[in-house]
Design a protein around this motif. Structure first.
Motif, PDB file in Angstrom:
ATOM      1  N   PRO A 149       0.937  -1.469   0.036  1.00  0.00           N
ATOM      2  CA  PRO A 149       0.101  -0.013  -0.127  1.00  0.00           C
ATOM      3  C   PRO A 149       0.673   1.291  -0.120  1.00  0.00           C
ATOM      4  N   ALA A 150       2.229   1.395   0.469  1.00  0.00           N
ATOM      5  CA  ALA A 150       2.918   2.403   0.550  1.00  0.00           C
ATOM      6  C   ALA A 150       3.167   3.063  -0.765  1.00  0.00           C
ATOM      7  N   ARG A 199      -8.655   3.768   1.543  1.00  0.00           N
ATOM      8  CA  ARG A 199      -8.381   4.138   3.009  1.00  0.00           C
ATOM      9  C   ARG A 199      -6.912   3.946   3.418  1.00  0.00           C
ATOM     10  N   ILE A 200      -6.324   2.864   2.689  1.00  0.00           N
ATOM     11  CA  ILE A 200      -4.799   2.488   3.061  1.00  0.00           C
ATOM     12  C   ILE A 200      -3.908   3.188   2.076  1.00  0.00           C
ATOM     13  N   VAL A 201      -4.415   4.073   0.966  1.00  0.00           N
ATOM     14  CA  VAL A 201      -3.271   4.495  -0.117  1.00  0.00           C
ATOM     15  C   VAL A 201      -2.265   5.201   0.872  1.00  0.00           C
ATOM     16  N   GLY A 202      -0.958   4.700   0.250  1.00  0.00           N
ATOM     17  CA  GLY A 202      -0.019   5.242   1.057  1.00  0.00           C
ATOM     18  C   GLY A 202       0.750   4.872   2.231  1.00  0.00           C
ATOM     19  N   SER A 216       2.560  -1.254   5.423  1.00  0.00           N
ATOM     20  CA  SER A 216       1.740  -2.504   5.837  1.00  0.00           C
ATOM     21  C   SER A 216       1.319  -2.491   7.337  1.00  0.00           C
ATOM     22  N   ALA A 217       2.126  -2.261   8.220  1.00  0.00           N
ATOM     23  CA  ALA A 217       1.927  -1.991   9.703  1.00  0.00           C
ATOM     24  C   ALA A 217       0.682  -1.243  10.174  1.00  0.00           C
ATOM     25  N   GLU A 218       0.359  -0.199   9.293  1.00  0.00           N
ATOM     26  CA  GLU A 218      -0.685   0.606   9.772  1.00  0.00           C
ATOM     27  C   GLU A 218      -2.157   0.273   9.377  1.00  0.00           C
ATOM     28  N   GLY A 241      -5.261  -6.764   8.117  1.00  0.00           N
ATOM     29  CA  GLY A 241      -5.508  -7.163   6.594  1.00  0.00           C
ATOM     30  C   GLY A 241      -4.027  -7.643   6.101  1.00  0.00           C
ATOM     31  N   ARG A 242      -4.082  -8.010   4.764  1.00  0.00           N
ATOM     32  CA  ARG A 242      -3.175  -8.519   3.923  1.00  0.00           C
ATOM     33  C   ARG A 242      -1.828  -7.387   3.956  1.00  0.00           C
TER      34      ARG A 242
END
Length: 365
Positions: A296-297, A336-339, A342-344, A353-354
Protein backbone atom coordinates in the motif's frame (compact mmCIF):
# COMPACT_ATOMS: atom_id res chain seq x y z
CA UNK A 1 7.59 -36.30 -12.11
CA UNK A 2 11.33 -35.73 -11.63
CA UNK A 3 10.93 -31.98 -12.15
CA UNK A 4 7.51 -31.59 -10.50
CA UNK A 5 7.38 -29.06 -7.69
CA UNK A 6 3.75 -29.33 -6.57
CA UNK A 7 1.82 -32.59 -7.01
CA UNK A 8 -1.91 -33.10 -6.55
CA UNK A 9 -3.11 -36.70 -6.12
CA UNK A 10 -6.79 -37.58 -6.48
CA UNK A 11 -8.03 -40.67 -4.62
CA UNK A 12 -11.43 -42.17 -5.44
CA UNK A 13 -13.82 -43.96 -3.10
CA UNK A 14 -13.39 -47.30 -4.86
CA UNK A 15 -9.67 -47.33 -4.01
CA UNK A 16 -10.03 -46.08 -0.46
CA UNK A 17 -13.09 -47.98 0.76
CA UNK A 18 -13.83 -51.70 0.40
CA UNK A 19 -16.98 -52.02 -1.72
CA UNK A 20 -18.17 -55.13 0.15
CA UNK A 21 -17.55 -54.20 3.78
CA UNK A 22 -17.53 -50.40 3.57
CA UNK A 23 -14.34 -50.38 5.64
CA UNK A 24 -11.25 -48.31 4.97
CA UNK A 25 -8.58 -50.20 2.97
CA UNK A 26 -5.93 -49.47 5.56
CA UNK A 27 -3.05 -51.41 4.00
CA UNK A 28 -3.51 -49.70 0.64
CA UNK A 29 -3.77 -46.28 2.28
CA UNK A 30 -0.55 -46.91 4.23
CA UNK A 31 1.26 -47.66 0.97
CA UNK A 32 -0.07 -44.53 -0.69
CA UNK A 33 0.99 -42.38 2.27
CA UNK A 34 4.48 -43.87 2.09
CA UNK A 35 4.56 -42.53 -1.45
CA UNK A 36 3.36 -39.12 -0.24
CA UNK A 37 6.15 -39.07 2.35
CA UNK A 38 8.61 -40.05 -0.38
CA UNK A 39 7.53 -37.10 -2.55
CA UNK A 40 7.78 -34.76 0.44
CA UNK A 41 11.27 -36.10 1.09
CA UNK A 42 12.19 -35.10 -2.46
CA UNK A 43 11.22 -31.53 -1.65
CA UNK A 44 7.89 -31.60 -3.48
CA UNK A 45 4.69 -30.07 -2.14
CA UNK A 46 1.75 -32.52 -2.12
CA UNK A 47 -2.02 -32.06 -1.95
CA UNK A 48 -4.49 -34.93 -1.71
CA UNK A 49 -8.02 -34.66 -3.12
CA UNK A 50 -9.88 -37.53 -1.52
CA UNK A 51 -13.32 -39.03 -1.91
CA UNK A 52 -14.64 -41.51 0.64
CA UNK A 53 -16.52 -39.57 3.30
CA UNK A 54 -20.00 -40.74 2.21
CA UNK A 55 -18.81 -44.31 1.71
CA UNK A 56 -17.30 -44.40 5.21
CA UNK A 57 -20.22 -42.64 6.86
CA UNK A 58 -22.93 -44.84 5.42
CA UNK A 59 -21.29 -47.88 7.00
CA UNK A 60 -21.23 -46.23 10.42
CA UNK A 61 -24.87 -45.18 10.05
CA UNK A 62 -25.83 -48.62 8.68
CA UNK A 63 -27.48 -47.08 5.63
CA UNK A 64 -28.57 -49.33 2.77
CA UNK A 65 -26.47 -49.88 -0.33
CA UNK A 66 -27.27 -48.11 -3.57
CA UNK A 67 -28.27 -44.52 -4.17
CA UNK A 68 -29.09 -42.51 -1.05
CA UNK A 69 -31.56 -39.65 -0.64
CA UNK A 70 -29.82 -36.29 -0.52
CA UNK A 71 -30.29 -35.76 3.21
CA UNK A 72 -28.85 -39.20 3.98
CA UNK A 73 -25.87 -38.54 1.70
CA UNK A 74 -25.17 -35.33 3.58
CA UNK A 75 -25.52 -37.05 6.94
CA UNK A 76 -23.17 -39.82 5.81
CA UNK A 77 -20.67 -37.22 4.61
CA UNK A 78 -20.75 -35.46 7.98
CA UNK A 79 -20.06 -38.70 9.84
CA UNK A 80 -17.51 -40.02 7.37
CA UNK A 81 -15.52 -36.83 6.91
CA UNK A 82 -14.12 -36.84 10.42
CA UNK A 83 -13.03 -40.47 10.02
CA UNK A 84 -11.46 -39.75 6.65
CA UNK A 85 -9.44 -36.82 8.00
CA UNK A 86 -8.33 -38.88 11.01
CA UNK A 87 -7.12 -41.72 8.76
CA UNK A 88 -4.89 -39.37 6.77
CA UNK A 89 -3.62 -37.60 9.88
CA UNK A 90 -2.73 -40.84 11.66
CA UNK A 91 -1.20 -42.31 8.49
CA UNK A 92 1.12 -39.37 7.81
CA UNK A 93 2.05 -38.52 11.40
CA UNK A 94 4.68 -41.32 11.66
CA UNK A 95 6.38 -39.81 8.60
CA UNK A 96 6.62 -36.43 10.33
CA UNK A 97 4.08 -34.88 7.96
CA UNK A 98 1.42 -32.45 9.17
CA UNK A 99 -1.99 -32.60 7.52
CA UNK A 100 -4.84 -30.11 7.15
CA UNK A 101 -8.48 -30.58 6.19
CA UNK A 102 -9.83 -28.29 3.46
CA UNK A 103 -13.49 -28.57 2.41
CA UNK A 104 -14.39 -26.96 -0.90
CA UNK A 105 -16.94 -26.89 -3.68
CA UNK A 106 -16.43 -25.94 -7.30
CA UNK A 107 -18.01 -22.58 -6.43
CA UNK A 108 -14.89 -21.71 -4.42
CA UNK A 109 -12.94 -21.45 -7.67
CA UNK A 110 -15.66 -19.56 -9.57
CA UNK A 111 -16.21 -16.63 -7.19
CA UNK A 112 -13.14 -14.39 -7.41
CA UNK A 113 -13.12 -13.41 -3.74
CA UNK A 114 -13.43 -17.01 -2.58
CA UNK A 115 -10.91 -18.03 -5.24
CA UNK A 116 -8.29 -15.71 -3.76
CA UNK A 117 -9.10 -16.82 -0.22
CA UNK A 118 -8.78 -20.49 -1.17
CA UNK A 119 -5.59 -19.88 -3.12
CA UNK A 120 -4.03 -17.95 -0.26
CA UNK A 121 -4.92 -20.69 2.24
CA UNK A 122 -3.52 -23.49 0.09
CA UNK A 123 -0.38 -21.49 -0.72
CA UNK A 124 0.21 -20.80 2.97
CA UNK A 125 -0.32 -24.43 3.98
CA UNK A 126 2.10 -25.66 1.31
CA UNK A 127 4.63 -23.02 2.32
CA UNK A 128 4.48 -24.36 5.87
CA UNK A 129 5.15 -27.91 4.64
CA UNK A 130 1.61 -29.15 5.30
CA UNK A 131 -0.20 -31.75 3.15
CA UNK A 132 -3.78 -30.48 2.66
CA UNK A 133 -6.49 -33.14 2.41
CA UNK A 134 -9.15 -31.63 0.15
CA UNK A 135 -12.69 -32.91 -0.28
CA UNK A 136 -15.98 -31.53 -1.50
CA UNK A 137 -18.05 -29.98 1.25
CA UNK A 138 -20.75 -32.60 0.79
CA UNK A 139 -22.54 -31.80 4.03
CA UNK A 140 -23.83 -28.49 2.66
CA UNK A 141 -23.49 -28.84 -1.11
CA UNK A 142 -26.37 -30.26 -3.10
CA UNK A 143 -25.45 -30.27 -6.78
CA UNK A 144 -21.97 -31.60 -5.95
CA UNK A 145 -23.45 -34.71 -4.34
CA UNK A 146 -25.85 -35.40 -7.16
CA UNK A 147 -23.65 -34.47 -10.09
CA UNK A 148 -20.21 -33.55 -8.80
CA UNK A 149 -17.01 -35.51 -9.06
CA UNK A 150 -13.60 -35.15 -7.48
CA UNK A 151 -11.78 -35.42 -10.82
CA UNK A 152 -12.83 -31.91 -11.78
CA UNK A 153 -12.44 -30.68 -8.21
CA UNK A 154 -8.85 -31.99 -8.28
CA UNK A 155 -8.20 -30.04 -11.49
CA UNK A 156 -9.58 -26.88 -9.86
CA UNK A 157 -7.41 -27.48 -6.78
CA UNK A 158 -4.35 -27.96 -9.02
CA UNK A 159 -5.13 -24.64 -10.69
CA UNK A 160 -5.67 -22.89 -7.35
CA UNK A 161 -2.41 -24.21 -5.93
CA UNK A 162 -0.38 -23.54 -9.06
CA UNK A 163 0.48 -27.25 -9.23
CA UNK A 164 2.47 -28.55 -12.18
CA UNK A 165 1.38 -32.21 -11.87
CA UNK A 166 -1.99 -33.83 -11.17
CA UNK A 167 -2.32 -37.60 -10.80
CA UNK A 168 -5.76 -39.21 -11.04
CA UNK A 169 -5.60 -42.66 -9.43
CA UNK A 170 -8.16 -44.75 -11.30
CA UNK A 171 -9.33 -48.28 -11.97
CA UNK A 172 -7.87 -48.07 -15.50
CA UNK A 173 -4.38 -47.24 -16.71
CA UNK A 174 -5.37 -44.36 -18.94
CA UNK A 175 -7.35 -43.35 -21.98
CA UNK A 176 -8.11 -45.84 -24.74
CA UNK A 177 -9.52 -45.42 -28.22
CA UNK A 178 -12.58 -47.31 -26.94
CA UNK A 179 -13.71 -48.95 -23.72
CA UNK A 180 -11.13 -51.75 -23.23
CA UNK A 181 -13.63 -53.77 -21.17
CA UNK A 182 -15.94 -53.95 -24.15
CA UNK A 183 -13.62 -53.72 -27.15
CA UNK A 184 -10.57 -55.99 -27.36
CA UNK A 185 -9.13 -53.86 -30.18
CA UNK A 186 -9.04 -50.70 -28.05
CA UNK A 187 -5.62 -49.04 -28.11
CA UNK A 188 -4.01 -47.28 -25.15
CA UNK A 189 -3.09 -43.59 -25.72
CA UNK A 190 0.04 -42.72 -23.72
CA UNK A 191 0.38 -39.01 -24.62
CA UNK A 192 -2.22 -36.33 -25.29
CA UNK A 193 -1.12 -32.79 -26.08
CA UNK A 194 -4.51 -31.34 -27.03
CA UNK A 195 -8.12 -32.16 -26.14
CA UNK A 196 -9.91 -32.61 -29.45
CA UNK A 197 -13.52 -33.68 -30.13
CA UNK A 198 -12.08 -37.07 -31.11
CA UNK A 199 -10.32 -37.41 -27.74
CA UNK A 200 -13.50 -36.43 -25.90
CA UNK A 201 -15.51 -38.98 -27.92
CA UNK A 202 -13.20 -41.75 -26.74
CA UNK A 203 -14.16 -41.15 -23.10
CA UNK A 204 -16.91 -43.37 -21.73
CA UNK A 205 -19.04 -43.45 -18.57
CA UNK A 206 -18.32 -44.53 -15.01
CA UNK A 207 -16.54 -47.85 -14.69
CA UNK A 208 -16.56 -48.88 -11.03
CA UNK A 209 -19.58 -49.28 -8.77
CA UNK A 210 -19.80 -46.37 -6.33
CA UNK A 211 -17.76 -44.03 -8.53
CA UNK A 212 -19.42 -40.87 -9.77
CA UNK A 213 -16.80 -40.02 -12.35
CA UNK A 214 -15.89 -41.89 -15.51
CA UNK A 215 -13.31 -41.34 -18.21
CA UNK A 216 -15.27 -38.37 -19.54
CA UNK A 217 -14.93 -36.48 -16.25
CA UNK A 218 -11.21 -37.30 -16.23
CA UNK A 219 -10.76 -35.85 -19.71
CA UNK A 220 -12.73 -32.77 -18.67
CA UNK A 221 -10.41 -32.51 -15.66
CA UNK A 222 -7.43 -32.83 -18.00
CA UNK A 223 -8.77 -29.97 -20.10
CA UNK A 224 -9.00 -27.73 -17.02
CA UNK A 225 -5.55 -28.77 -15.80
CA UNK A 226 -3.90 -28.20 -19.17
CA UNK A 227 -5.41 -24.72 -19.44
CA UNK A 228 -3.76 -23.98 -16.09
CA UNK A 229 -0.40 -25.29 -17.34
CA UNK A 230 -0.60 -28.49 -15.27
CA UNK A 231 0.36 -31.94 -16.56
CA UNK A 232 -2.22 -34.64 -15.72
CA UNK A 233 -1.74 -38.40 -15.53
CA UNK A 234 -4.42 -41.09 -15.43
CA UNK A 235 -3.07 -44.33 -14.00
CA UNK A 236 -4.14 -47.38 -12.05
CA UNK A 237 -4.31 -46.77 -8.34
CA UNK A 238 -4.81 -50.30 -7.01
CA UNK A 239 -1.09 -51.05 -6.56
CA UNK A 240 0.07 -51.00 -2.95
CA UNK A 241 2.30 -48.00 -3.74
CA UNK A 242 0.72 -46.49 -6.86
CA UNK A 243 2.92 -43.39 -7.11
CA UNK A 244 6.07 -45.48 -6.88
CA UNK A 245 4.66 -47.72 -9.60
CA UNK A 246 4.08 -44.66 -11.80
CA UNK A 247 7.61 -43.43 -11.16
CA UNK A 248 8.95 -46.83 -12.20
CA UNK A 249 7.15 -46.82 -15.53
CA UNK A 250 3.63 -48.09 -14.87
CA UNK A 251 1.44 -47.43 -17.89
CA UNK A 252 -0.50 -44.19 -17.84
CA UNK A 253 -1.98 -41.55 -20.10
CA UNK A 254 -0.22 -38.20 -19.78
CA UNK A 255 -1.99 -34.98 -20.76
CA UNK A 256 0.78 -32.44 -21.34
CA UNK A 257 0.17 -28.66 -21.64
CA UNK A 258 2.24 -26.29 -23.73
CA UNK A 259 2.75 -23.72 -20.94
CA UNK A 260 3.82 -24.05 -17.31
CA UNK A 261 1.39 -23.06 -14.49
CA UNK A 262 2.95 -19.66 -13.84
CA UNK A 263 2.85 -18.62 -17.49
CA UNK A 264 -0.68 -19.96 -17.99
CA UNK A 265 -1.89 -18.00 -14.96
CA UNK A 266 -0.28 -14.78 -16.16
CA UNK A 267 -1.94 -15.16 -19.57
CA UNK A 268 -5.30 -15.75 -17.87
CA UNK A 269 -4.98 -12.60 -15.78
CA UNK A 270 -3.73 -10.51 -18.70
CA UNK A 271 -6.78 -11.48 -20.77
CA UNK A 272 -9.27 -10.14 -18.18
CA UNK A 273 -11.10 -6.84 -18.59
CA UNK A 274 -10.04 -4.42 -15.83
CA UNK A 275 -12.67 -3.02 -13.48
CA UNK A 276 -10.53 -0.25 -12.03
CA UNK A 277 -7.10 1.35 -11.93
CA UNK A 278 -4.44 1.53 -9.22
CA UNK A 279 -1.88 4.32 -9.77
CA UNK A 280 1.54 3.68 -8.20
CA UNK A 281 4.76 5.63 -7.72
CA UNK A 282 8.10 5.11 -9.45
CA UNK A 283 9.58 3.01 -6.64
CA UNK A 284 6.63 0.63 -6.63
CA UNK A 285 6.73 0.32 -10.42
CA UNK A 286 10.40 -0.66 -10.26
CA UNK A 287 9.66 -3.19 -7.51
CA UNK A 288 6.90 -4.84 -9.56
CA UNK A 289 9.16 -5.26 -12.58
CA UNK A 290 11.68 -6.91 -10.25
CA UNK A 291 9.05 -9.49 -9.28
CA UNK A 292 7.84 -8.10 -5.95
CA UNK A 293 4.30 -7.72 -4.61
CA UNK A 294 2.58 -4.35 -4.48
CA UNK A 295 2.42 -2.79 -1.00
CA UNK A 296 0.00 0.00 0.00
CA UNK A 297 2.90 2.40 0.57
CA UNK A 298 3.51 2.50 -3.19
CA UNK A 299 -0.09 3.29 -4.14
CA UNK A 300 -0.84 6.90 -5.10
CA UNK A 301 -4.46 6.80 -6.27
CA UNK A 302 -7.36 4.37 -6.77
CA UNK A 303 -9.88 4.81 -9.59
CA UNK A 304 -13.12 2.94 -10.21
CA UNK A 305 -15.21 0.62 -8.09
CA UNK A 306 -14.11 -3.00 -7.74
CA UNK A 307 -14.21 -5.92 -5.32
CA UNK A 308 -11.40 -8.03 -3.97
CA UNK A 309 -10.38 -10.49 -6.68
CA UNK A 310 -11.49 -8.25 -9.56
CA UNK A 311 -8.98 -7.49 -12.32
CA UNK A 312 -7.42 -4.01 -12.21
CA UNK A 313 -4.83 -2.16 -14.23
CA UNK A 314 -1.75 -0.95 -12.34
CA UNK A 315 -0.38 2.24 -13.86
CA UNK A 316 2.85 4.12 -13.26
CA UNK A 317 3.37 7.80 -12.42
CA UNK A 318 3.03 8.84 -16.08
CA UNK A 319 -0.15 6.82 -16.59
CA UNK A 320 1.62 3.96 -18.36
CA UNK A 321 0.26 0.45 -17.74
CA UNK A 322 2.70 -1.53 -15.64
CA UNK A 323 0.64 -4.65 -14.97
CA UNK A 324 -2.81 -6.21 -14.82
CA UNK A 325 -3.64 -7.90 -11.55
CA UNK A 326 -6.25 -9.35 -9.22
CA UNK A 327 -6.93 -6.83 -6.46
CA UNK A 328 -6.16 -7.95 -2.92
CA UNK A 329 -8.53 -5.32 -1.48
CA UNK A 330 -11.77 -3.80 -2.71
CA UNK A 331 -11.68 -0.19 -3.89
CA UNK A 332 -13.23 1.22 -0.69
CA UNK A 333 -10.66 -0.45 1.56
CA UNK A 334 -7.79 0.35 -0.76
CA UNK A 335 -8.62 4.07 -0.86
CA UNK A 336 -8.35 4.13 2.95
CA UNK A 337 -4.85 2.64 3.03
CA UNK A 338 -3.32 4.47 0.04
CA UNK A 339 0.28 5.37 0.88
CA UNK A 340 0.21 3.64 4.25
CA UNK A 341 2.80 1.24 5.64
CA UNK A 342 1.67 -2.38 5.92
CA UNK A 343 1.97 -2.17 9.73
CA UNK A 344 -0.69 0.57 9.74
CA UNK A 345 -3.37 -1.42 7.92
CA UNK A 346 -5.01 -2.84 11.06
CA UNK A 347 -5.28 0.54 12.78
CA UNK A 348 -6.81 2.12 9.65
CA UNK A 349 -9.25 -0.63 8.68
CA UNK A 350 -9.99 -1.91 12.18
CA UNK A 351 -8.95 -5.46 11.41
CA UNK A 352 -5.76 -7.25 10.31
CA UNK A 353 -5.37 -7.07 6.56
CA UNK A 354 -2.96 -8.57 4.09
CA UNK A 355 0.41 -6.84 3.87
CA UNK A 356 0.16 -6.54 0.09
CA UNK A 357 -2.33 -4.82 -2.20
CA UNK A 358 -1.58 -7.31 -4.97
CA UNK A 359 0.46 -10.50 -4.57
CA UNK A 360 3.09 -11.04 -7.23
CA UNK A 361 1.50 -14.38 -8.20
CA UNK A 362 -1.74 -12.54 -9.02
CA UNK A 363 -0.09 -10.10 -11.41
CA UNK A 364 0.82 -10.09 -15.10
CA UNK A 365 3.53 -7.51 -15.86
Amino acid sequence: MDTARTVVIKIGSALLVDATTGALRQEWLSGLLEDVAMLRGQGKSVLLVSSGSIALGRRVLKLSSGALPLEQSQAAAAVGQIRLARAYEEGLRPHGVTTAQVLMTLEDSEDRRRYLNSRATLRTLLGLGVVPIVNENDTVATDEIRYGDNDRLAAQVASLAGADTLILLSDVDGLYTANPRQDETAQHIPLIERITPEIMAMAGGAGTDGAKGGMRTKVLAAETAMQAGCTLAICRGDAMRPISALLHGARASWFVPTDDPAKARKLWIAAMRPRGTVRIDTGAATALVQGRSLLPAGVVRVEGSFSRGDPVDITGPRGETVARALAGYDSVELKRIVGRQSAEIESVLGYPGRAYVVHRDDMAI
